[in-house]
Motif scaffolding. Structure first.
Motif, PDB file in Angstrom:
ATOM      1  N   ARG A  71       0.830  -1.207   0.000  1.00  0.00           N
ATOM      2  CA  ARG A  71       0.000   0.000   0.000  1.00  0.00           C
ATOM      3  C   ARG A  71       0.867   1.260   0.000  1.00  0.00           C
ATOM      4  O   ARG A  71       0.526   2.257  -0.621  1.00  0.00           O
ATOM      5  CB  ARG A  71      -0.951  -0.011   1.186  1.00  0.00           C
ATOM      6  N   GLY A  72       1.995   1.213   0.710  1.00  0.00           N
ATOM      7  CA  GLY A  72       2.906   2.354   0.737  1.00  0.00           C
ATOM      8  C   GLY A  72       3.529   2.639  -0.617  1.00  0.00           C
ATOM      9  O   GLY A  72       3.848   3.791  -0.936  1.00  0.00           O
ATOM     10  N   LEU A  73       3.694   1.602  -1.418  1.00  0.00           N
ATOM     11  CA  LEU A  73       4.298   1.760  -2.739  1.00  0.00           C
ATOM     12  C   LEU A  73       3.302   2.216  -3.804  1.00  0.00           C
ATOM     13  O   LEU A  73       3.689   2.449  -4.949  1.00  0.00           O
ATOM     14  CB  LEU A  73       4.944   0.440  -3.191  1.00  0.00           C
ATOM     15  N   LYS A  74       2.053   2.361  -3.439  1.00  0.00           N
ATOM     16  CA  LYS A  74       1.038   2.746  -4.423  1.00  0.00           C
ATOM     17  C   LYS A  74       1.281   4.157  -4.962  1.00  0.00           C
ATOM     18  O   LYS A  74       1.152   4.395  -6.160  1.00  0.00           O
ATOM     19  CB  LYS A  74      -0.354   2.644  -3.800  1.00  0.00           C
ATOM     20  N   ALA A  75       1.638   5.073  -4.098  1.00  0.00           N
ATOM     21  CA  ALA A  75       1.883   6.465  -4.512  1.00  0.00           C
ATOM     22  C   ALA A  75       3.316   6.621  -5.007  1.00  0.00           C
ATOM     23  O   ALA A  75       4.213   5.892  -4.586  1.00  0.00           O
ATOM     24  CB  ALA A  75       1.632   7.404  -3.339  1.00  0.00           C
ATOM     25  N   GLY A  76       3.500   7.586  -5.864  1.00  0.00           N
ATOM     26  CA  GLY A  76       4.840   7.896  -6.344  1.00  0.00           C
ATOM     27  C   GLY A  76       5.756   8.315  -5.205  1.00  0.00           C
ATOM     28  O   GLY A  76       5.293   8.753  -4.145  1.00  0.00           O
ATOM     29  N   CYS A  77       7.038   8.167  -5.445  1.00  0.00           N
ATOM     30  CA  CYS A  77       8.030   8.496  -4.425  1.00  0.00           C
ATOM     31  C   CYS A  77       9.256   9.093  -5.121  1.00  0.00           C
ATOM     32  O   CYS A  77      10.314   8.481  -5.174  1.00  0.00           O
ATOM     33  CB  CYS A  77       8.404   7.238  -3.647  1.00  0.00           C
ATOM     34  N   VAL A  80      12.341   8.294  -7.243  1.00  0.00           N
ATOM     35  CA  VAL A  80      12.304   6.895  -7.680  1.00  0.00           C
ATOM     36  C   VAL A  80      11.434   6.790  -8.931  1.00  0.00           C
ATOM     37  O   VAL A  80      10.327   7.338  -8.988  1.00  0.00           O
ATOM     38  CB  VAL A  80      11.760   5.986  -6.554  1.00  0.00           C
ATOM     39  N   ASP A  81      11.948   6.099  -9.930  1.00  0.00           N
ATOM     40  CA  ASP A  81      11.245   5.896 -11.184  1.00  0.00           C
ATOM     41  C   ASP A  81       9.909   5.186 -10.936  1.00  0.00           C
ATOM     42  O   ASP A  81       9.860   4.165 -10.231  1.00  0.00           O
ATOM     43  CB  ASP A  81      12.120   5.058 -12.126  1.00  0.00           C
ATOM     44  N   ASP A  82       8.816   5.724 -11.506  1.00  0.00           N
ATOM     45  CA  ASP A  82       7.490   5.143 -11.289  1.00  0.00           C
ATOM     46  C   ASP A  82       7.389   3.715 -11.797  1.00  0.00           C
ATOM     47  O   ASP A  82       6.745   2.865 -11.169  1.00  0.00           O
ATOM     48  CB  ASP A  82       6.404   6.006 -11.954  1.00  0.00           C
ATOM     49  N   GLY A  83       7.993   3.437 -12.928  1.00  0.00           N
ATOM     50  CA  GLY A  83       7.943   2.074 -13.464  1.00  0.00           C
ATOM     51  C   GLY A  83       8.636   1.080 -12.551  1.00  0.00           C
ATOM     52  O   GLY A  83       8.123  -0.026 -12.311  1.00  0.00           O
ATOM     53  N   ALA A  84       9.788   1.464 -12.044  1.00  0.00           N
ATOM     54  CA  ALA A  84      10.524   0.594 -11.132  1.00  0.00           C
ATOM     55  C   ALA A  84       9.763   0.419  -9.820  1.00  0.00           C
ATOM     56  O   ALA A  84       9.703  -0.686  -9.261  1.00  0.00           O
ATOM     57  CB  ALA A  84      11.909   1.167 -10.870  1.00  0.00           C
ATOM     58  N   ARG A  85       9.174   1.505  -9.328  1.00  0.00           N
ATOM     59  CA  ARG A  85       8.379   1.427  -8.092  1.00  0.00           C
ATOM     60  C   ARG A  85       7.193   0.494  -8.273  1.00  0.00           C
ATOM     61  O   ARG A  85       6.899  -0.348  -7.426  1.00  0.00           O
ATOM     62  CB  ARG A  85       7.896   2.819  -7.682  1.00  0.00           C
ATOM     63  N   LEU A  88       8.262  -3.127  -8.334  1.00  0.00           N
ATOM     64  CA  LEU A  88       8.517  -3.593  -6.979  1.00  0.00           C
ATOM     65  C   LEU A  88       7.199  -3.838  -6.253  1.00  0.00           C
ATOM     66  O   LEU A  88       7.045  -4.837  -5.541  1.00  0.00           O
ATOM     67  CB  LEU A  88       9.375  -2.590  -6.212  1.00  0.00           C
ATOM     68  N   ARG A  89       6.243  -2.946  -6.444  1.00  0.00           N
ATOM     69  CA  ARG A  89       4.926  -3.117  -5.816  1.00  0.00           C
ATOM     70  C   ARG A  89       4.280  -4.430  -6.249  1.00  0.00           C
ATOM     71  O   ARG A  89       3.691  -5.145  -5.437  1.00  0.00           O
ATOM     72  CB  ARG A  89       4.022  -1.931  -6.161  1.00  0.00           C
ATOM     73  N   GLU A  90       4.407  -4.780  -7.525  1.00  0.00           N
ATOM     74  CA  GLU A  90       3.861  -6.049  -8.021  1.00  0.00           C
ATOM     75  C   GLU A  90       4.579  -7.240  -7.388  1.00  0.00           C
ATOM     76  O   GLU A  90       3.951  -8.258  -7.088  1.00  0.00           O
ATOM     77  CB  GLU A  90       3.935  -6.108  -9.548  1.00  0.00           C
ATOM     78  N   ASP A  91       5.886  -7.129  -7.195  1.00  0.00           N
ATOM     79  CA  ASP A  91       6.637  -8.194  -6.519  1.00  0.00           C
ATOM     80  C   ASP A  91       6.150  -8.378  -5.087  1.00  0.00           C
ATOM     81  O   ASP A  91       5.975  -9.504  -4.606  1.00  0.00           O
ATOM     82  CB  ASP A  91       8.136  -7.883  -6.504  1.00  0.00           C
ATOM     83  N   VAL A  92       5.931  -7.258  -4.399  1.00  0.00           N
ATOM     84  CA  VAL A  92       5.449  -7.317  -3.013  1.00  0.00           C
ATOM     85  C   VAL A  92       4.033  -7.889  -2.985  1.00  0.00           C
ATOM     86  O   VAL A  92       3.698  -8.705  -2.118  1.00  0.00           O
ATOM     87  CB  VAL A  92       5.518  -5.929  -2.343  1.00  0.00           C
TER      88      VAL A  92
END
Length: 148
Positions: A71-77, A80-85, A88-92
């Motif tokens: 859930r924390g990875l849902k928003a941009g950061c 950090v590249d959005d595609g890479a984020r 990673l979110r899909e992996d989690v």
């Protein structure tokens, strides 16, 4: 049918995902525990208490931390590249699903192969009560109805 396949089929039915998420997010229930109770037709208080404790422990160690990260990875950061984020979110998310599958399979092992004979709503009510603070009857009935 094995519990994981049953749960995937059940979760895909109209209204089930929404009912499950409402029970989880609005009423503090554990969705894999509830689904297991329906699958196992569970109504034995001792079995439900053991299963609830197992679900609490595994939830605290694996499922909930993974869900919080996802859930924390849902928003941009930025920066950090959005595609890479998102990758990673899909992996989690995949790890969270694996943790939920392991929980379901563990609970299925506790209940054995003999169904407990409880209809879906009765199993949900018993499981919700064993979880602690029971969810509202209407929320449980909505899930039972969606499960068919």
């Amino acid at each position: 049918m094995a519990i994981w396949e049953w749960a995937l089929d059940a979760y895909g039915r109209d209204g089930v995902a929404d009912a499950c998420l409402a029970l989880q997010d609005d009423h503090g229930q554990n969705v894999p525990f509830l689904l297991w109770a329906v699958w196992a037709e569970a109504r034995d208080p001792g079995l439900l208490a053991r299963a609830a404790e197992a679900a609490r422990r595994w939830g605290a160690v694996a499922v909930e931390p993974l869900r919080q990260v996802r859930r924390g990875l849902k928003a941009g950061c930025p920066p950090v590249d959005d595609g890479a984020r998102e990758a990673l979110r899909e992996d989690v998310k995949a790890a969270e699903l694996r943790a939920e599958r392991l929980l379901l399979e563990t609970l299925a092992g506790l209940s054995g192969t003999k169904p407990g004979g409880a209809p879906a709503l009765a199993a949900l009510e018993a499981a919700s009560a064993a979880w602690g603070r029971p969810a509202p009857a209407g929320a449980l009935a909505a899930l039972a109805q969606a499960l068919g």
